[in-house]
Design a protein around this motif. Structure first.
Motif, PDB file in Angstrom:
ATOM      1  N   LEU A 560       2.631  10.914  -8.129  1.00  0.00           N
ATOM      2  CA  LEU A 560       2.144  10.696  -6.773  1.00  0.00           C
ATOM      3  C   LEU A 560       2.125  12.016  -5.998  1.00  0.00           C
ATOM      4  CD1 LEU A 560       4.018   7.378  -5.923  1.00  0.00           C
ATOM      5  CD2 LEU A 560       1.543   7.651  -6.142  1.00  0.00           C
ATOM      6  N   ARG A 561       3.185  12.796  -6.170  1.00  0.00           N
ATOM      7  CA  ARG A 561       3.262  14.096  -5.504  1.00  0.00           C
ATOM      8  C   ARG A 561       2.110  14.994  -5.922  1.00  0.00           C
ATOM      9  NH1 ARG A 561       5.574  19.114  -6.828  1.00  0.00           N
ATOM     10  NH2 ARG A 561       6.094  18.301  -8.904  1.00  0.00           N
ATOM     11  N   ARG A 562       1.836  15.025  -7.223  1.00  0.00           N
ATOM     12  CA  ARG A 562       0.764  15.886  -7.733  1.00  0.00           C
ATOM     13  C   ARG A 562      -0.616  15.404  -7.284  1.00  0.00           C
ATOM     14  NH1 ARG A 562       2.736  19.348 -11.757  1.00  0.00           N
ATOM     15  NH2 ARG A 562       4.924  18.915 -12.242  1.00  0.00           N
ATOM     16  N   ALA A 563      -0.735  14.101  -7.022  1.00  0.00           N
ATOM     17  CA  ALA A 563      -2.021  13.560  -6.557  1.00  0.00           C
ATOM     18  C   ALA A 563      -2.162  13.641  -5.039  1.00  0.00           C
ATOM     19  CB  ALA A 563      -2.158  12.108  -7.012  1.00  0.00           C
ATOM     20  N   GLY A 564      -1.140  14.178  -4.365  1.00  0.00           N
ATOM     21  CA  GLY A 564      -1.197  14.311  -2.915  1.00  0.00           C
ATOM     22  C   GLY A 564      -1.042  13.002  -2.176  1.00  0.00           C
ATOM     23  N   ILE A 565      -0.308  12.043  -2.773  1.00  0.00           N
ATOM     24  CA  ILE A 565      -0.135  10.713  -2.190  1.00  0.00           C
ATOM     25  C   ILE A 565       1.217  10.629  -1.493  1.00  0.00           C
ATOM     26  CG2 ILE A 565      -0.031   8.228  -2.660  1.00  0.00           C
ATOM     27  CD1 ILE A 565      -2.759   9.481  -3.184  1.00  0.00           C
ATOM     28  N   ASP A 566       1.211  10.127  -0.281  1.00  0.00           N
ATOM     29  CA  ASP A 566       2.461   9.900   0.437  1.00  0.00           C
ATOM     30  C   ASP A 566       3.189   8.724  -0.203  1.00  0.00           C
ATOM     31  OD1 ASP A 566       4.499   9.779   2.317  1.00  0.00           O
ATOM     32  OD2 ASP A 566       3.326   8.480   3.652  1.00  0.00           O
ATOM     33  N   PRO A 567       4.401   8.930  -0.741  1.00  0.00           N
ATOM     34  CA  PRO A 567       5.111   7.837  -1.414  1.00  0.00           C
ATOM     35  C   PRO A 567       5.744   6.874  -0.411  1.00  0.00           C
ATOM     36  CG  PRO A 567       6.450   9.821  -1.449  1.00  0.00           C
ATOM     37  CD  PRO A 567       5.160  10.199  -0.781  1.00  0.00           C
ATOM     38  N   ALA A 568       4.922   6.072   0.226  1.00  0.00           N
ATOM     39  CA  ALA A 568       5.414   5.121   1.224  1.00  0.00           C
ATOM     40  C   ALA A 568       6.056   3.919   0.540  1.00  0.00           C
ATOM     41  CB  ALA A 568       4.255   4.682   2.119  1.00  0.00           C
ATOM     42  N   ASP A 569       6.799   3.141   1.324  1.00  0.00           N
ATOM     43  CA  ASP A 569       7.570   2.043   0.735  1.00  0.00           C
ATOM     44  C   ASP A 569       6.721   0.808   0.429  1.00  0.00           C
ATOM     45  OD1 ASP A 569       7.130   1.104   3.261  1.00  0.00           O
ATOM     46  OD2 ASP A 569       9.229   1.113   3.881  1.00  0.00           O
ATOM     47  N   ASP A 570       5.385   0.932   0.520  1.00  0.00           N
ATOM     48  CA  ASP A 570       4.538  -0.167   0.040  1.00  0.00           C
ATOM     49  C   ASP A 570       4.237  -0.036  -1.448  1.00  0.00           C
ATOM     50  OD1 ASP A 570       2.968   2.116   0.370  1.00  0.00           O
ATOM     51  OD2 ASP A 570       1.144   0.959   0.777  1.00  0.00           O
ATOM     52  N   LEU A 571       4.733   1.008  -2.085  1.00  0.00           N
ATOM     53  CA  LEU A 571       4.469   1.241  -3.506  1.00  0.00           C
ATOM     54  C   LEU A 571       5.675   0.831  -4.341  1.00  0.00           C
ATOM     55  CD1 LEU A 571       2.684   4.721  -3.304  1.00  0.00           C
ATOM     56  CD2 LEU A 571       1.646   2.434  -3.448  1.00  0.00           C
ATOM     57  N   PRO A 572       5.451   0.115  -5.462  1.00  0.00           N
ATOM     58  CA  PRO A 572       6.558  -0.389  -6.278  1.00  0.00           C
ATOM     59  C   PRO A 572       7.583   0.665  -6.712  1.00  0.00           C
ATOM     60  CG  PRO A 572       4.528  -1.477  -6.912  1.00  0.00           C
ATOM     61  CD  PRO A 572       4.146  -0.425  -5.928  1.00  0.00           C
ATOM     62  N   PRO A 573       7.187   1.883  -7.146  1.00  0.00           N
ATOM     63  CA  PRO A 573       8.214   2.851  -7.548  1.00  0.00           C
ATOM     64  C   PRO A 573       9.155   3.215  -6.398  1.00  0.00           C
ATOM     65  CG  PRO A 573       6.044   3.575  -8.286  1.00  0.00           C
ATOM     66  CD  PRO A 573       5.831   2.442  -7.349  1.00  0.00           C
ATOM     67  N   VAL A 574       8.631   3.284  -5.196  1.00  0.00           N
ATOM     68  CA  VAL A 574       9.452   3.632  -4.033  1.00  0.00           C
ATOM     69  C   VAL A 574      10.458   2.524  -3.760  1.00  0.00           C
ATOM     70  CG1 VAL A 574       9.410   4.180  -1.568  1.00  0.00           C
ATOM     71  CG2 VAL A 574       7.591   5.036  -3.077  1.00  0.00           C
ATOM     72  N   VAL A 575       9.998   1.275  -3.856  1.00  0.00           N
ATOM     73  CA  VAL A 575      10.898   0.138  -3.661  1.00  0.00           C
ATOM     74  C   VAL A 575      11.991   0.144  -4.722  1.00  0.00           C
ATOM     75  CG1 VAL A 575      11.054  -2.375  -3.630  1.00  0.00           C
ATOM     76  CG2 VAL A 575       9.089  -1.228  -2.567  1.00  0.00           C
ATOM     77  N   THR A 576      11.614   0.437  -5.947  1.00  0.00           N
ATOM     78  CA  THR A 576      12.582   0.455  -7.048  1.00  0.00           C
ATOM     79  C   THR A 576      13.659   1.511  -6.831  1.00  0.00           C
ATOM     80  OG1 THR A 576      10.976  -0.350  -8.653  1.00  0.00           O
ATOM     81  CG2 THR A 576      12.859   0.863  -9.516  1.00  0.00           C
ATOM     82  N   LEU A 577      13.267   2.703  -6.425  1.00  0.00           N
ATOM     83  CA  LEU A 577      14.217   3.799  -6.260  1.00  0.00           C
ATOM     84  C   LEU A 577      15.110   3.589  -5.043  1.00  0.00           C
ATOM     85  CD1 LEU A 577      11.796   6.726  -7.144  1.00  0.00           C
ATOM     86  CD2 LEU A 577      13.789   6.014  -8.487  1.00  0.00           C
TER      87      LEU A 577
END
Length: 769
Positions: A560-577
């Motif tokens: 996500l970082r490399r794609a320039g995406i803000d890792p907001a908490d609507d994304l499953p990996p963010v919720v998991t971590l």
């Protein structure tokens, strides 16, 4: 009247343990010829004497209609002086001659239709005999202790034939003529039972325990299985808890093809695989409600096999269940239990044990195959029914032992005839008990093949247990890069060594020549032992190394970082971590501390599985990618996402961004999963076509464990063919690490041949393992 002649016919290949001598004797009798047939260490030798037309007819019959399980490699006919034999005889096996010339060891064979018919015929004297066999079926590799293949050289040596079995053994008209494993109720092995109702009949006690949803350890041909009802949620869940196997699918066994059709889709190709003499586990689409959802959670396929021993057939005859879970008797990562004295390895796993007193000399797990779109078998684990049959290198080379990889471990042993003998599946080399089994299996195969290697080939990874094994055993060693070995295994099985190929090698982990972790590689194979890396997946990080393999949300965060995406908490990996994990990972990625660079296609699949919420905790190798594939099969592409391909580098960043956009727009996960698969196929085809054109190569090979993914295999194959290129895929050895030893052996043998290596042996061998 035609003049009498005498000829000697020398046949090599799989010609012992398959009824070859009885077949020769019957052919001689049919043509009224005299002479003899015998085994020696490396071949079957027979001499025919009689009128020329009859001798010629006998030679033709033997060449064109050998026993069904035989495999002829050489067939030589030479003239001999007349001998005047009074008739035709099977004579004792020869022990003289070239002891370095060994015949091929046959694999274990599923119970044949004739034996199954007798097993259930109340009028037959072997009715209900749990160890019924003949020249066309039964154990071979797992019971052979020496060659030539005769009863004293098997684990049946301790069971003296009764008068009736001895009469069949010496009757040329009988199907059991010189069948080395035959026995009956009176003189054969006996079943044992240790469990509820001890003292009763073992089979009846076992069927009662299985009906009652107990877990039973069952001794088979190559080791013990753990069995339970496949239709009972609680029984399967209990087995998962005891084996500490929360998600990895279990194989199931059914009585026959009709029973298989009731729980999964069986087409013509699948039926042929299921009913073959190898009787492998076959992956098939499951039918809803056929077995418990606990058998293969999150997946759409079942691994199904038919009953392949008399004990299995008798168990199903006494059961009214659709299927039995039949999984290796071991803890995760440890070798299968095959010795009775090692049953303590599975203490606490089984409620009872159905055993017998026929020893197993070497272990051999069940084989696993998939079915390609064209109906061909795709080997995923090459073991029972196939091992230790060799692959021909077609090049004379020094003898080499190749130790394979650390997971799905198999080894390979070359001989001076240009063949590579392949071991059965041995398990995870991280377990010291697997290493002990590995050493014993190496000794046994070297003994059976009369082969002592001059060098040991191994993976380049310095921390592989197989690398350590090679170092401890001393002598010359040849390190072979992991993906080069994958590519060469594909060329070797197609008998194309030395031909140029553009190899697409996609897997999870392989130590690269630059010291980083590779796994998404395009290699130009342009010589017998050389390769050039001409493309790869754009590097990304594994934060925490192996920890990221178990928790792919960490990898997803880096992508996500490399794609320039803000890792907001609507994304499953963010919720998991969670907040704490996100804080730690954000700092780690910013500093690059503990972040292992990789180009792995397998890890990319893991990350996307996390991104789409498919799998957040990996409990078995390949779990996230397998579950992502099964989800994708239910979907349709929802967007035309494309990866960037520049100078051979495949950058997934645009697709990662597109998947996030799709998630936030409410697209179905199965459609996004399918879109990702199509994007990988498209990018791979573009990169491979460009690289092949630049190198002047017209053949593209698909290898590495990621190509167990049938969607990806079909998509890339079709795309490459559409570009006018020839495609090679695996049909003999697995695309995963179970096939890498073949490639290691090929590379090392060719290197040594080029260097003129003819040094002495480097690995010792003990008699009969």
């Amino acid at each position: 009247m035609s003049a009498h002649i005498r000829v000697r016919v020398s046949v090599t290949g799989v010609v012992q343990g398959v009824g070859f001598r009885p077949t020769v004797a019957r052919i001689a009798a049919a043509h009224r010829l005299s002479g003899f047939v015998r085994n020696d260490a490396g071949s079957v030798q027979c001499e025919f004497e009689g009128p020329r037309p009859q001798v010629d007819a006998a030679i033709h019959a033997l060449r064109t209609d050998p026993p069904p399980l035989a495999r002829i490699d050489t067939f030589d006919v030479t003239a001999r002086p007349l001998g005047g034999d009074p008739g035709f005889r099977i004579v004792d096996s020869a022990t003289s001659g070239d002891e370095n010339a060994r015949t091929l060891v046959p694999p274990d064979i599923a119970t044949c239709p004739d034996c199954r018919r007798e097993l259930f015929d109340p009028a037959d004297r072997r009715h209900g005999h749990p160890f019924i066999t003949c020249t066309n079926c039964g154990p071979r590799y797992t019971v052979i202790t020496d060659l030539p293949y005769d009863r004293p050289a098997t684990t049946m040596a301790g069971f003296a034939l009764c008068a009736r079995c001895a009469a069949e053994y010496t009757d040329p008209a009988d199907r059991r003529y010189h069948a080395q494993t035959i026995a009956c109720h009176d003189c054969g092995p006996q079943l044992t039972w240790d469990g509820p109702g001890s003292g009763g009949a073992p089979l009846e006690s076992a069927t009662a325990a299985l009906r009652a949803a107990m877990i039973v350890a069952i001794k088979g041909v190559g080791g013990y299985h753990l069995a339970c009802r496949a239709d009972d949620d609680e029984a399967v869940a209990a087995l998962r808890r005891r084996k500490n196997r929360p998600a990895k699918p279990f194989a199931v066994m059914v009585a026959d093809v009709d029973a298989a059709r009731r729980i999964c889709v069986v087409d013509t190709a699948a039926e042929q695989a299921l009913t073959s003499s190898a009787a492998p586990i076959v992956l098939r689409p499951a039918r809803p409600g056929g077995v418990s959802v606990e058998v293969a959670p999150g997946l759409g396929d079942l691994g199904v096999m038919l009953a392949y021993t008399p004990v299995h057939h008798l168990l199903f005859a006494g059961l009214d269940v659709p299927a039995l879970v039949m999984t290796s008797a071991n803890q995760g990562g440890s070798p299968i239990v095959f010795r009775d004295e090692n049953l303590d390895w599975i203490d606490g796993l089984a409620d009872a044990v159905l055993g017998h007193d026929r020893p197993i000399h070497v272990p051999c797990e069940d084989s696993v195959v998939g079915i390609a779109d064209d109906g061909a078998e795709i080997p995923l684990r090459r073991s029972r029914g196939y091992a230790p049959l060799p692959v021909a290198l077609d090049v004379p080379a020094p003898t080499v032992l190749a130790t394979g990889g650390d997971l799905k471990t198999t080894f390979a042993l070359t001989d001076e005839r240009g063949r590579v003998h392949l071991s059965s599946h041995l398990g995870d080399m991280a377990d010291p008990r697997t290493q002990d089994c590995f050493t014993a299996a190496v000794d046994h195969l070297m003994f059976l093949t009369a082969t002592v290697p001059v060098a040991v080939a191994h993976d380049m990874h310095p921390r592989y247990a197989t690398t350590g094994w090679a170092q401890r055993h001393g002598g010359p060693r040849e390190a072979v890069q992991h993906h080069h070995a994958h590519a060469m295994s594909l060329l070797a099985e197609h008998r194309l060594l030395g031909r140029p190929m553009l190899a697409i090698t996609y897997d999870g982990t392989g130590f690269g020549t630059d010291g980083t972790i590779w796994g998404g590689e395009l290699l130009a194979i342009t010589g017998a032992t050389e390769f050039t890396r001409v493309g790869h997946v754009a590097p990304f990080w594994l934060p925490g190394g192996e920890g990221a393999v178990r928790q792919p949300a960490r990898i997803a965060l880096d992508l996500l970082r490399r794609a320039g995406i803000d890792p907001a908490d609507d994304l499953p990996p963010v919720v998991t971590l969670g907040p704490t994990g996100m804080h730690v990972l954000t700092q780690q990625l910013a500093r690059g501390v503990g972040c292992v660079p990789t180009t792995s296609m397998g890890r990319l699949f893991d990350a996307v599985a996390s991104l789409l919420g498919v799998c957040q905790q990996v409990t078995y190798e390949g779990q996230a990618a397998v579950e992502l594939e099964h989800l994708a099969r239910r979907g349709r592409p929802c967007a035309a996402l494309r990866m960037d391909v520049t100078a051979g580098v495949i950058d997934p960043a645009p697709v990662i961004a597109g998947l996030v956009e799709g998630l936030r727009a409410g697209a179905a996960r199965e459609d996004l999963a399918r879109t990702f698969h199509d994007a990988v196929s498209d990018a791979t085809v573009r990169a491979a076509a460009a690289a092949a054109a630049d190198a002047g190569i017209t053949t593209v090979g698909l290898t590495g464990g990621v190509f167990a993914n049938r969607l990806l295999l079909a998509g890339i194959s079709a795309g490459v063919r559409a570009r006018g290129l020839t495609v090679l895929t695996h049909r003999v050895v697995p695309c995963n690490d179970g096939g890498v030893a073949l490639g290691q052996a090929a590379v090392a043998a060719l290197r040594l041949a080029a260097a003129g290596e003819r040094s002495g042996p480097c690995v010792s061998v003990s008699p009969a393992g």
